[in-house]
Design a protein around this motif. Structure first.
Motif, PDB file in Angstrom:
ATOM      1  N   GLN A 187       0.830  -1.187   0.000  1.00 24.10           N
ATOM      2  CA  GLN A 187       0.000   0.000   0.000  1.00 24.10           C
ATOM      3  C   GLN A 187       0.872   1.248   0.000  1.00 24.10           C
ATOM      4  O   GLN A 187       1.053   1.908   1.027  1.00 24.10           O
ATOM      5  CB  GLN A 187      -0.915  -0.008   1.236  1.00 24.10           C
ATOM      6  N   ASP A 224       1.970   5.022  -0.276  1.00 20.25           N
ATOM      7  CA  ASP A 224       1.205   6.228   0.048  1.00 20.25           C
ATOM      8  C   ASP A 224       1.604   7.413  -0.823  1.00 20.25           C
ATOM      9  O   ASP A 224       1.314   8.557  -0.488  1.00 20.25           O
ATOM     10  CB  ASP A 224       1.378   6.582   1.522  1.00 20.25           C
ATOM     11  N   ALA A 280      -4.381  -3.086   3.557  1.00 20.70           N
ATOM     12  CA  ALA A 280      -3.939  -1.921   4.312  1.00 20.70           C
ATOM     13  C   ALA A 280      -3.223  -2.316   5.597  1.00 20.70           C
ATOM     14  O   ALA A 280      -2.388  -1.577   6.110  1.00 20.70           O
ATOM     15  CB  ALA A 280      -5.134  -1.016   4.637  1.00 20.70           C
TER      16      ALA A 280
END
Length: 604
Positions: free
Chosen positions: A308, A310, A397
């Motif tokens: 994940q 960012d 996540a």
């Protein structure tokens, strides 16, 4: 001139001083049975110690003064820079030069009076230490000079002052070194320490400079292709101050490395210092660079696929210009020096001690990285088990980045560990000497020690979590979430410790079954007073004669080093022992020179 100009080189100088002091200590203890026909160790170290310090002070002052003169002649800037620098330079030169001249003259008179003094370890250390310091400081000055040439900056006197002053000091001592080469074991080791330190210093400058230039170029290409920038070559593009400095550093480093490695060190193939330099100061850092930078790059790629991230794709892969140069430079260092080491090891016909240490160090590094990957993977699994019956929704996540890190560490660590570990296992299986080597035992005990510490520490942590929840009355499956890292490290340490313990146990069983090698029978020789008249170059040969006789030999140092030393094989050494043993009387004088060994019985 900034008095902190030399600060960046002090760390390397201190390291070199430590190595030289260790070499001196070893040789002093090694040759303690011999007599010192010179002026004495304490006086010698006093002369050369003060001469070294005074020379550094005087040369620094001369560089400061020359900087001022050059600024006055070419830049007209001496007034604006004040008089403090001029006063500093004069003070350093007026104090350092007379002190150096006095002590150096005393040392030179000692050499003229006692020629053996030119072979003294302290003198050789002084010469090579001065050469090393001059090489470092002159390299700093040459970088400044090349940077001025490449960028056409305003002139500064230090661009020429540092290379000129320190280069002249280096040239004087290099010529002195050429005229006084003694060929002794001590001189050879000290020379090699200087040569390979300078080679490493130049290679480090070359690698850093090339890496920075590649980084700036790839960054510009990456930004122009995937970002909003355009490829430019001006001050705001590739040809920046950083690239100018890096280019100058690479040029100077290439000169320093080529001079010391390809010219001075070309005759050292097979020496112990060279093998340690190759495996621990070039191959190991090169492999480490490939290891670290490829891990960073691989993680970013895997994180983009299953993790994940960012940030956007441009920022996620902006690490490419930063890691690719490190990988390429590391591959070049690793590949070139590995080929040289492999070629020389084949000529030697045996596994160098430095290569053995390197292999176990890389095995340990691969084991640590693989173990870290397994720990992260187990922590993800235990954390998932803790959340199965909870209301928390499991998804990428929560575990994506951790899983990406685990996969990266395993993909990098397992191949490195497996390749080197099974290689040392094959060598140990083919030769019991390798199986019982101290380096292998140190590796095993190191793994056991770390494993035991991890087991005890994490077992204590897990027990703490259980007792805490029991006392609070809240014991549940969520305890796995608190203790997931402790559980993962406990299981991994147990597995690694048990596996290596079993291998170590198999080694002990094989060695016990093979039994100790029978010690060669050494005939007992009648003890005599044996005096050897020889040059320092013959001392290793005298040590071999001592081992065959079984008692010490007294050494009288010859003052004609041109007499040389004989070259004796095992049969000739045994014959020399028999001649000494069969000589009449209990006192024997042996003379060693290039023509052979003479045995003369005598009495007082």
């Amino acid at each position: 001139m900034d008095i902190f100009l030399f600060g960046g080189a002090l760390i390397q100088i201190l390291i070199l001083v430590g190595i030289i002091c260790l070499v001196v200590w070893l040789f002093r203890h090694r040759s303690s049975s011999g007599e010192d026909p010179g002026i004495g160790t304490l006086r010698r170290f006093y002369f050369y110690g003060l001469a070294f310090v005074a020379l550094i002070v005087a040369a620094s002052g001369a560089a400061v003064l020359l900087d001022q003169v050059l600024d006055l002649l070419f830049a007209g800037d001496i007034i604006s820079r004040g008089q403090n620098q001029l006063a500093l330079g004069l003070a350093m030169l007026l104090v350092g030069a007379p002190v150096w001249y006095l002590h150096w003259t005393l040392a030179q008179r000692a050499v003229a009076r006692i020629p053996w003094e030119s072979q003294a370890v302290a003198r050789r250390v002084y010469i090579y230490l001065v050469l090393a310091v001059c090489a470092v400081v002159a390299a700093v000055g040459m970088v400044s000079l090349f940077r001025w040439w490449l960028s056409l900056d305003s002139f500064n006197g230090r661009h020429l002052a540092l290379p000129l002053v320190w280069g002249l000091v280096w040239a004087y001592h290099w010529r002195l070194r050429d005229s006084e080469q003694s060929g002794t074991a001590a001189d050879d080791v000290v020379r090699q320490v200087y040569v390979y330190f300078s080679s490493w210093y130049g290679l480090a400058m070359l690698s850093v400079g090339v890496g920075i230039v590649m980084w700036r170029l790839l960054l510009q290409v990456y930004s122009s292709w995937f970002g909003a920038g355009t490829l430019v070559l001006g001050d705001s593009g590739i040809w920046t101050d950083t690239v100018v400095w890096a280019t100058a550093t690479a040029i100077v480093g290439a000169i320093w490395w080529w001079w010391h490695w390809h010219l001075i060190a070309r005759t050292d193939a097979g020496s112990t210092v060279r093998q340690f330099y190759l495996h621990l100061f070039t191959i190991l850092p090169g492999a480490g660079g490939v290891f670290v930078y490829s891990t960073i790059l691989l993680y970013r790629v895997i994180q983009w696929g299953i993790g994940q991230p960012d940030v956007a794709a441009y920022e996620q892969f902006r690490v490419i210009p930063e890691t690719v140069p490190g990988v390429l430079v590391g591959v070049a260092l690793w590949g070139y020096h590995w080929a040289v080491a492999h070629q020389e090891a084949s000529a030697l016909g045996s596994l160098p001690h430095a290569r053995r240490i390197y292999r176990y160090m890389v095995t340990a590094a691969g084991l640590v990285v693989s173990g870290a990957g397994i720990i992260v993977l187990l922590a993800v699994a235990v954390g998932g088990l803790a959340l199965i019956n909870s209301d928390v929704l499991l998804g990428p996540a929560l575990w994506g980045n951790s899983l990406a890190l685990a996969v990266t560490l395993l993909l990098v660590g397992i191949p490195v560990w497996a390749y080197h570990w099974f290689g040392v296992q094959r060598d140990a299986g083919a030769d019991t000497v390798e199986m019982d080597h101290p380096v292998r035992r140190v590796f095993f005990f190191g793994v056991f020690g770390v494993a035991v510490l991890l087991v005890l520490g994490n077992l204590s942590a897990m027990l703490f979590f259980v007792l805490r929840d029991l006392l609070e009355g809240s014991l549940s499956s969520t305890i796995l979430l608190d203790g997931k890292w402790s559980i993962a490290m406990f299981l991994t340490a147990c597995a690694a410790g048990v596996y290596h313990w079993s291998v170590s146990k198999e080694d002990r069983q094989v060695l016990e079954k093979a039994g100790p090698e029978p010690a060669p029978e050494v005939p007992i020789q009648p003890r005599k007073l044996v005096i050897a008249v020889a040059t320092q170059a013959a001392q290793p040969l005298i040590s071999q004669i001592e081992s065959r006789l079984g008692f010490p030999v007294r050494i009288w140092q010859r003052l004609d080093p041109e007499a040389g030393a004989p070259q004796l094989n095992d049969e000739q050494l045994d014959a020399t022992r028999d001649r000494i043993s069969s000589a009449p009387g209990d006192r024997v004088l042996i003379t060693l020179d290039a023509n052979g060994v003479g045995v003369v019985p005598f009495r007082e």
